[in-house]
Design an enzyme around this catalytic site. Sequence first.
Site, mmCIF file in Angstrom:
data_model
loop_
_atom_site.group_PDB
_atom_site.id
_atom_site.type_symbol
_atom_site.label_atom_id
_atom_site.label_comp_id
_atom_site.label_asym_id
_atom_site.label_seq_id
_atom_site.Cartn_x
_atom_site.Cartn_y
_atom_site.Cartn_z
ATOM 1 N N CYS A 52 6.151 -7.657 0.607
ATOM 2 C CA CYS A 52 7.119 -8.703 0.245
ATOM 3 C C CYS A 52 8.326 -8.672 1.191
ATOM 4 O O CYS A 52 9.098 -7.715 1.175
ATOM 5 C CB CYS A 52 7.543 -8.477 -1.209
ATOM 6 S SG CYS A 52 8.989 -9.393 -1.735
ATOM 7 N N CYS A 55 11.748 -8.428 -0.489
ATOM 8 C CA CYS A 55 11.919 -7.076 -1.035
ATOM 9 C C CYS A 55 12.446 -6.134 0.049
ATOM 10 O O CYS A 55 13.361 -5.349 -0.194
ATOM 11 C CB CYS A 55 10.600 -6.542 -1.585
ATOM 12 S SG CYS A 55 9.891 -7.514 -2.925
#
Length: 127
Positions: A52, A55
């Site tokens: 991600c 993230c």
Amino acid sequence: MGGFFSSQPAYAAEDGVSAVIAIHSAGEWTQNWESHSQTNKLMVIDFSASWCGPCRFVEPAFKAMATQYSDAVFVKINVDEIPEVSKQWKVQAMPTFVLVKGGQEVGRIVGAKKDELERRIQEQINT
């Protein structure tokens, strides 16, 4: 406010070890949750994934907050490692940050919104 522009990386704890607790199994989560849920100390859970991009973008700020707000517990859970915990918390997007006090969810931020996350952490620590 410490460290985003200082020469020392703010996310490194004094001993060079991250102040974020990485949980890698359901058993580890259960043990950590049971010991924490009976306290009124703030727990900030970062539900993320290695693939991600947002993230990875917010991770240095999360680590910096873990060092700065030492009166809270910061936990990182990889949704691919322990999907049952992500499902338990109804995580549908990454990153999702869940703020917990006294065993109850007191806040949730979905997305890499580091300013909002820090504001919510400050609110909870000061209440």
